[in-house]
Design an enzyme around this catalytic site. Structure first.
Site, PDB file in Angstrom:
ATOM      1  N   ASN A   1       0.875  -1.168   0.000  1.00 12.65           N
ATOM      2  CA  ASN A   1       0.000   0.000   0.000  1.00 12.65           C
ATOM      3  C   ASN A   1       0.915   1.222   0.000  1.00 12.65           C
ATOM      4  O   ASN A   1       1.558   1.533   1.008  1.00 12.65           O
ATOM      5  CB  ASN A   1      -0.907   0.006   1.241  1.00 12.65           C
ATOM      6  CG  ASN A   1      -1.812   1.226   1.293  1.00 12.65           C
ATOM      7  OD1 ASN A   1      -1.421   2.324   0.927  1.00 12.65           O
ATOM      8  ND2 ASN A   1      -3.027   1.041   1.784  1.00 12.65           N
TER       9      ASN A   1
ATOM     10  N   ASN B   1      -6.695  -4.433   6.009  1.00 14.13           N
ATOM     11  CA  ASN B   1      -7.237  -3.608   7.074  1.00 14.13           C
ATOM     12  C   ASN B   1      -7.870  -4.441   8.192  1.00 14.13           C
ATOM     13  O   ASN B   1      -8.865  -4.040   8.788  1.00 14.13           O
ATOM     14  CB  ASN B   1      -8.246  -2.600   6.506  1.00 14.13           C
ATOM     15  CG  ASN B   1      -7.569  -1.304   6.077  1.00 14.13           C
ATOM     16  OD1 ASN B   1      -6.788  -0.730   6.833  1.00 14.13           O
ATOM     17  ND2 ASN B   1      -7.869  -0.851   4.866  1.00 14.13           N
TER      18      ASN B   1
ATOM     19  N   HIS C   1       2.669   2.081   5.179  1.00 11.91           N
ATOM     20  CA  HIS C   1       2.776   0.629   5.032  1.00 11.91           C
ATOM     21  C   HIS C   1       4.155   0.258   4.492  1.00 11.91           C
ATOM     22  O   HIS C   1       4.789   1.042   3.781  1.00 11.91           O
ATOM     23  CB  HIS C   1       1.734   0.095   4.046  1.00 11.91           C
ATOM     24  CG  HIS C   1       0.324   0.261   4.475  1.00 11.91           C
ATOM     25  ND1 HIS C   1      -0.458  -0.777   4.913  1.00 11.91           N
ATOM     26  CD2 HIS C   1      -0.473   1.374   4.512  1.00 11.91           C
ATOM     27  CE1 HIS C   1      -1.664  -0.330   5.199  1.00 11.91           C
ATOM     28  NE2 HIS C   1      -1.698   0.970   4.968  1.00 11.91           N
TER      29      HIS C   1
END
Length: 277
Positions: A7, A156, A255
């Site tokens: 990400n 997530n 990330h």
């Protein structure tokens, strides 16, 4: 074959960092999430210059997924409705650009950016659970196609206590609620295994550190970026690593990349015999 997920929290903002990492690491396949750019403005040229083929599904300022590959990308599929044409919820849940897949050397690489959910009382949380329910149906359709699956992305969700820095306090909250964890487990079923946990059972291995509260400096991250392998690929995995050094860059993504190594493709005689290892 090395498959990476990252990400990047805006591919144009982090372009120099992503290019530098690719030049050094040269993974064969790279799945990016939260690219935050429409397809026409995606910096494709920066990656083709490195030898990568690029396919994207993006939107302005939010979401967005892409696959980069040094190997041929075939049968690219975008959105849930690519496999669920008759599913009444799939078109609506595909409006946000969060799903893209392609065949790479006979492996279906599926790149996902799972909704965050915001808070347990938010409409976004209900959306997240609807999205995960559709993902379960999507994966059932993909299994019927018969391709070995490598499913990667920003999920997530911290699946277990060992994926959180303070599980006693954080379990039950957003990204660690029972409903989210159960929905993810239902998607995985008995078919898909966590590639990182094949090699590292301990806690303390994070892929995301919130920009807030000094999470990076205190090493209070979460492991929410995952790589899942179907049963045909599990025994072919030879290692999985979180490249946490990338979170220490100046103005980094929150990330870090995660990379899995697969002993794939198989020798021709094993493929002919249907022996997946």
């Amino acid at each position: 074959m090395r498959i990476a997920t990252w990400n990047v929290n805006s591919v144009r903002t982090r372009l120099e960092q992503v290019v530098a990492w690719l030049e050094r690491e040269r993974p064969e396949v790279v799945c990016l999430q939260e690219t935050k750019v429409e397809d026409a403005l995606f910096p494709t040229g920066a990656f083709t210059a490195l030898g990568y083929q690029v396919v994207t599904s993006g939107q302005k300022a939010y979401n967005g997924v892409a696959i980069l590959s040094l190997l041929p990308l075939e049968d690219v599929q975008i959105g849930f409705d690519a496999l669920l044409p008759d599913d009444p919820e799939a078109p609506g849940l595909s409006e946000q650009k969060r799903v893209i897949s392609a065949l790479v050397e006979g492996v279906r690489v599926l790149n996902l950016y799972v909704p965050n959910g915001s808070a347990l009382t938010s409409e976004k949380y209900a959306y997240k659970l609807e999205w995960l329910a559709c993902l379960r149906r999507y994966l059932a359709a993909q299994e019927q196609q018969g391709d070995p699956l490598c499913m990667v992305g920003d999920f997530n969700i911290g699946p277990e206590a060992r994926d959180l820095p303070d599980p006693e306090r954080q379990s039950g909250g957003i990204m660690a609620s029972d409903a989210e964890r159960d929905a993810l487990a239902a998607c995985l079923g008995k078919r898909l295994r966590d590639g990182f946990r094949l090699f590292e059972p301990a806690s303390g291995h994070w892929s995301w550190w919130d920009y807030r509260s000094g999470a990076w400096d205190r090493d209070r991250g979460w492991r929410i970026d995952h790589i899942y392998l179907s049963e045909e690929l599990v025994e072919l995995a030879t290692g999985c690593k979180i490249h946490r050094d990338q979170r220490g860059n100046e103005k980094p993504s929150d990330h870090a990349p995660v990379v899995i190594n697969l002993a794939w493709p198989l020798p021709d005689d094993e493929e002919d015999n249907g022996d997946w290892g």
